[in-house]
Motif scaffolding. Structure first.
Motif, mmCIF file in Angstrom:
data_model
loop_
_atom_site.group_PDB
_atom_site.id
_atom_site.type_symbol
_atom_site.label_atom_id
_atom_site.label_comp_id
_atom_site.label_asym_id
_atom_site.label_seq_id
_atom_site.Cartn_x
_atom_site.Cartn_y
_atom_site.Cartn_z
ATOM 1 N N GLN A 40 -84.923 51.455 -6.881
ATOM 2 C CA GLN A 40 -84.086 52.583 -7.248
ATOM 3 C C GLN A 40 -82.828 52.655 -6.392
ATOM 4 O O GLN A 40 -81.722 52.884 -6.896
ATOM 5 N N LEU A 41 -82.969 52.425 -5.099
ATOM 6 C CA LEU A 41 -81.819 52.506 -4.196
ATOM 7 C C LEU A 41 -80.836 51.355 -4.379
ATOM 8 O O LEU A 41 -79.652 51.497 -4.081
ATOM 9 N N ASP A 42 -81.331 50.216 -4.851
ATOM 10 C CA ASP A 42 -80.467 49.043 -4.989
ATOM 11 C C ASP A 42 -80.049 48.824 -6.436
ATOM 12 O O ASP A 42 -79.861 47.691 -6.884
ATOM 13 N N SER A 43 -79.911 49.922 -7.189
ATOM 14 C CA SER A 43 -79.400 49.869 -8.563
ATOM 15 C C SER A 43 -80.123 48.852 -9.429
ATOM 16 O O SER A 43 -79.507 48.116 -10.199
ATOM 17 N N GLY A 44 -81.447 48.806 -9.279
ATOM 18 C CA GLY A 44 -82.244 47.968 -10.153
ATOM 19 C C GLY A 44 -82.617 46.609 -9.610
ATOM 20 O O GLY A 44 -83.309 45.845 -10.285
ATOM 21 N N ARG A 45 -82.210 46.295 -8.379
ATOM 22 C CA ARG A 45 -82.555 44.994 -7.801
ATOM 23 C C ARG A 45 -83.859 45.127 -7.027
ATOM 24 O O ARG A 45 -84.021 46.018 -6.199
ATOM 25 N N THR A 46 -84.792 44.211 -7.286
ATOM 26 C CA THR A 46 -86.107 44.288 -6.667
ATOM 27 C C THR A 46 -86.085 43.723 -5.258
ATOM 28 O O THR A 46 -85.098 43.124 -4.820
ATOM 29 N N LEU A 47 -87.189 43.913 -4.559
ATOM 30 C CA LEU A 47 -87.314 43.399 -3.193
ATOM 31 C C LEU A 47 -87.135 41.898 -3.148
ATOM 32 O O LEU A 47 -86.628 41.345 -2.170
ATOM 33 N N ASN A 48 -87.507 41.219 -4.221
ATOM 34 C CA ASN A 48 -87.381 39.757 -4.276
ATOM 35 C C ASN A 48 -86.021 39.295 -4.773
ATOM 36 O O ASN A 48 -85.797 38.089 -4.944
ATOM 37 N N GLY A 49 -85.122 40.234 -5.042
ATOM 38 C CA GLY A 49 -83.775 39.862 -5.443
ATOM 39 C C GLY A 49 -83.565 39.760 -6.945
ATOM 40 O O GLY A 49 -82.438 39.511 -7.394
ATOM 41 N N ASN A 50 -84.623 39.934 -7.735
ATOM 42 C CA ASN A 50 -84.470 39.910 -9.183
ATOM 43 C C ASN A 50 -83.963 41.273 -9.672
ATOM 44 O O ASN A 50 -84.098 42.281 -8.985
ATOM 45 N N ARG A 51 -83.369 41.273 -10.856
ATOM 46 C CA ARG A 51 -82.849 42.530 -11.382
ATOM 47 C C ARG A 51 -83.798 43.105 -12.422
ATOM 48 O O ARG A 51 -84.091 42.470 -13.425
ATOM 49 N N LEU A 52 -84.256 44.323 -12.159
ATOM 50 C CA LEU A 52 -85.131 45.025 -13.092
ATOM 51 C C LEU A 52 -84.310 45.797 -14.130
ATOM 52 O O LEU A 52 -84.630 45.806 -15.302
ATOM 53 N N PHE A 53 -83.259 46.464 -13.677
ATOM 54 C CA PHE A 53 -82.358 47.167 -14.579
ATOM 55 C C PHE A 53 -80.949 47.143 -13.982
ATOM 56 O O PHE A 53 -80.749 46.762 -12.828
ATOM 57 N N LYS A 54 -79.991 47.554 -14.783
ATOM 58 C CA LYS A 54 -78.590 47.469 -14.403
ATOM 59 C C LYS A 54 -78.124 48.726 -13.668
ATOM 60 O O LYS A 54 -78.709 49.803 -13.830
ATOM 61 N N PRO A 55 -77.039 48.619 -12.896
ATOM 62 C CA PRO A 55 -76.512 49.813 -12.210
ATOM 63 C C PRO A 55 -76.191 50.957 -13.158
ATOM 64 O O PRO A 55 -76.294 52.120 -12.774
ATOM 65 N N ALA A 56 -75.821 50.638 -14.408
ATOM 66 C CA ALA A 56 -75.526 51.703 -15.372
ATOM 67 C C ALA A 56 -76.734 52.593 -15.611
ATOM 68 O O ALA A 56 -76.590 53.800 -15.846
ATOM 69 N N THR A 57 -77.925 52.018 -15.547
ATOM 70 C CA THR A 57 -79.141 52.815 -15.716
ATOM 71 C C THR A 57 -79.331 53.738 -14.527
ATOM 72 O O THR A 57 -79.706 54.907 -14.686
ATOM 73 N N THR A 58 -79.068 53.244 -13.329
ATOM 74 C CA THR A 58 -79.128 54.109 -12.144
ATOM 75 C C THR A 58 -78.187 55.292 -12.306
ATOM 76 O O THR A 58 -78.552 56.440 -12.042
ATOM 77 N N ASN A 59 -76.966 55.006 -12.732
ATOM 78 C CA ASN A 59 -75.989 56.081 -12.911
ATOM 79 C C ASN A 59 -76.483 57.115 -13.924
ATOM 80 O O ASN A 59 -76.294 58.322 -13.738
ATOM 81 N N ALA A 60 -77.121 56.658 -14.991
ATOM 82 C CA ALA A 60 -77.624 57.575 -16.017
ATOM 83 C C ALA A 60 -78.760 58.443 -15.478
ATOM 84 O O ALA A 60 -78.828 59.649 -15.757
ATOM 85 N N LEU A 100 -86.833 54.214 -20.716
ATOM 86 C CA LEU A 100 -85.819 54.499 -21.732
ATOM 87 C C LEU A 100 -84.506 53.798 -21.390
ATOM 88 O O LEU A 100 -83.809 53.287 -22.273
ATOM 89 N N GLY A 101 -84.189 53.762 -20.090
ATOM 90 C CA GLY A 101 -82.986 53.062 -19.669
ATOM 91 C C GLY A 101 -83.019 51.584 -20.013
ATOM 92 O O GLY A 101 -81.995 50.994 -20.402
ATOM 93 N N LEU A 102 -84.177 50.965 -19.896
ATOM 94 C CA LEU A 102 -84.311 49.555 -20.269
ATOM 95 C C LEU A 102 -84.063 49.361 -21.760
ATOM 96 O O LEU A 102 -83.425 48.385 -22.180
ATOM 97 N N LEU A 103 -84.554 50.286 -22.580
ATOM 98 C CA LEU A 103 -84.339 50.187 -24.024
ATOM 99 C C LEU A 103 -82.875 50.425 -24.382
ATOM 100 O O LEU A 103 -82.353 49.833 -25.331
ATOM 101 N N VAL A 104 -82.196 51.263 -23.605
ATOM 102 C CA VAL A 104 -80.758 51.448 -23.797
ATOM 103 C C VAL A 104 -80.021 50.154 -23.469
ATOM 104 O O VAL A 104 -79.114 49.722 -24.203
ATOM 105 N N GLU A 105 -80.404 49.512 -22.377
ATOM 106 C CA GLU A 105 -79.769 48.249 -21.993
ATOM 107 C C GLU A 105 -79.926 47.182 -23.079
ATOM 108 O O GLU A 105 -79.018 46.367 -23.304
ATOM 109 N N GLU A 106 -81.063 47.216 -23.757
ATOM 110 C CA GLU A 106 -81.317 46.232 -24.811
ATOM 111 C C GLU A 106 -80.636 46.593 -26.127
ATOM 112 O O GLU A 106 -80.671 45.814 -27.089
ATOM 113 N N GLY A 107 -80.011 47.769 -26.182
ATOM 114 C CA GLY A 107 -79.335 48.196 -27.393
ATOM 115 C C GLY A 107 -80.265 48.730 -28.464
ATOM 116 O O GLY A 107 -79.852 48.956 -29.609
ATOM 117 N N LYS A 108 -81.529 48.970 -28.105
ATOM 118 C CA LYS A 108 -82.488 49.484 -29.089
ATOM 119 C C LYS A 108 -82.349 50.981 -29.306
ATOM 120 O O LYS A 108 -82.719 51.498 -30.361
#
Length: 537
Positions: free
Chosen positions: A287-307, A107-115
């Motif tokens: 989850q601990l790195d506010s959406g950054r994966t082990l490989n350094g890519n971003r899965l979701f934004k820190p705002a989603t972590t906060n939510a 759901l957080g990803l869909l929020v990030e996309e503005g859907k």
């Protein structure tokens, strides 16, 4: 390297459309246990093996991450008791309600996309959505689906899902309108599974993808969790999986029926993900790195972590037994698929999960960048807490405490207390009483507003109860006392025998039927007590 290649070849051969591992991704996943070497508690392996023996847990998968690195991703024990088939970092376990955080993240990803927005009304995206109260229907938001304050009773409606029924996810969502609310909207914490099914349907409506496919493509694959399954039914095709175990009449035994008949895909958004230590380590890191994966890519934004980590619904803080005093929390609440609380002086973000024969726990300490996930194949929360707290104390440099013995003592006392209550109930029974009516008069079709029909038939001078939409709930009624019977389910592995209480009206006719689990050890998802069965005239 030859062994790794053989493993990958076998994995690719067995893969389905649910998970198609990439060669490089598998290599990275297999090496995660050796990528970093942090200071784990001394003698941890020996301690864990002792915990497994103490609590009769056949096997576990354990992941520990610290400062963005995988410290440990390892299996202990065996997949099935009585065998030597060892659990490894890639052995799959159902993670049950730890799946809820994946739904919340989606759901957080869909929020990030503005859907969608967190405060969007559910009915704006699912026009057919209805609660029993029109006001609640009109005000229920996307966020409300996740935080257990809807006014529904705890676990209500779970009988639509467990054991597997013939209802679809969409049909279960439609049945919400018939389930009465027991508290006012947004006033009281009461854990539920059914609104996470609504969340799954909302994800489908907004994204155009089934929940299972959205989780796989948008979260699992992007986070390198290539062995994790979002469609529970596919676990049947996997050989490297743990088998479930539970305590029956004081003895731990395997649950043989589970993977064939014990769980369906309907409830995947609330509890259907299957994972392992290796992949859960990646989940902890992202989850601990506010959406950054082990490989350094971003899965979701820190705002989603906060939510997801924002406490929305206050929860009662249970008082732990004196023997467990260092584990006493000061506060508790629920956010987006996570519990928010504290351990000692540190804020924690966590969740648990339970299915027949499996319990699991995910715990994050954001202030230490520490995460632990433990997956087990026996229903002993005491075992996983004894391991988690031992590891936490090490990193927090807390005074030494014997968690294993403390939890063992409290577990033993709990079992003894339950046995004593059941013995008292047996002693209080009027065994000389008889039913008010001939057995044939109790037979008939009874209907609950949200579940549907339950039949009682008179066969060979005994009564047989059948939940018409749940094939696994068929059992014989055994007279207890007066107009109360106990239904003994044919599948004894359910551990869910229940009192069946017939109310007789002034004309000597059955007015209603209510039910209640016999044992305190019965899983809370058998919400028999929420049924009000009325006879069809």
């Amino acid at each position: 390297m030859k062994i790794f290649a053989m493993y990958i070849a076998a994995t690719l051969k067995k893969s389905t459309m649910q998970f198609k591992p990439l060669f490089i991704g598998c290599i990275l996943s297999l090496f995660t246990t050796t990528l970093s070497a942090q200071d784990l508690p001394p003698g941890l392996d020996a301690y864990i093996n002792k915990v497994l023996a103490t609590f009769e847990v056949p096997g576990i998968g354990l992941a520990v991450v610290k400062d963005g690195k995988i410290v440990l991703a390892k299996g202990y024990g065996v997949k099935k008791m009585g065998t030597r088939d060892a659990v490894d970092a890639h052995t799959l376990f159902p993670i049950a309600s730890n799946s809820k955080a994946f739904t919340a993240t989606a759901l957080g990803l869909l929020v990030e996309e503005g859907k969608i927005q967190w405060d969007d009304k559910v009915i704006d995206h699912l026009p057919g959505f209805r609660m029993s109260d029109p006001f609640v229907t009109s005000q229920m938001t996307v966020s409300d689906l996740l935080v257990h304050r809807s006014g529904l009773a705890p676990y209500v409606g779970d009988l639509l899902q467990f054991p597997p029924s013939d209802y679809t996810r969409e049909q279960i969502v439609q049945k919400l309108r018939y389930i009465p609310l027991t508290t006012s909207f947004r006033s009281t914490y009461a854990y539920d599974n059914i609104l996470y099914l609504v969340a799954g349907e909302l994800i489908k409506a907004v994204s155009g993808m089934e929940w299972e496919d959205f989780i796989r493509t948008r979260i699992l694959e992007k986070n390198g969790m290539l062995e994790t399954i979002s469609r529970f039914s596919l676990i049947k095709n996997v050989t490297n999986k743990a088998m479930p175990h539970a305590r029956f009449d004081g003895q731990v035994k395997p649950i043989e029926y589970f993977f064939e008949h014990g769980f369906g895909d309907v409830t995947n958004p609330a509890g259907g993900i299957v994972s392992n230590a290796s992949d859960m380590a990646r989940w902890l890191i992202v989850q601990l790195d506010s959406g950054r994966t082990l490989n350094g890519n971003r899965l979701f934004k820190p705002a989603t972590t906060n939510a997801l980590w924002k406490m929305i619904t206050p929860m009662p803080v249970p008082t732990v037994h004196e023997l467990l005093k260092p584990a006493q929390a000061d506060f508790a609440g629920y956010g987006g698929g996570f519990h928010i609380s504290n351990y000692r002086s540190w804020k924690t973000v966590s969740h648990g999960g339970k299915l027949d024969g499996f319990v699991s726990r995910v715990l994050l300490v954001p202030g230490m960048k520490l995460g632990i996930a433990i997956l087990t194949n026996q229903e002993s929360g005491s075992a996983y807490y004894a391991i988690i707290n031992h590891i936490l104390d090490h990193y927090m440099k807390a005074p030494r405490f014997d968690w294993m013995q403390a939890y063992k003592k409290t577990e033993t006392m709990r079992f003894e207390a339950i046995a004593a209550r059941e013995k008292q109930s047996q002693a209080a029974r009027d065994s000389l009483s008889r039913p008010s009516l001939p057995l044939l008069r109790y037979a008939g079709t009874y209907t609950d507003a949200w579940y549907g029909d339950v039949t009682i038939t008179h066969e060979n001078n005994q009564l047989i109860m059948r939940f018409t939409h749940t094939p696994g709930l068929t059992g014989r009624l055994e007279h207890w006392q007066y107009n109360t019977f106990i239904v003994r389910w044919e599948n004894r592995e359910l551990k869910a025998d229940a009192y069946v209480n017939f109310s007789i009206d002034q004309d000597g006719k059955i007015d209603r039927v209510t039910m209640k689990a016999v044992s305190a050890l019965t899983d809370v998802s058998f919400d028999f007590h929420d049924l009000l069965l009325l006879p069809q005239r």
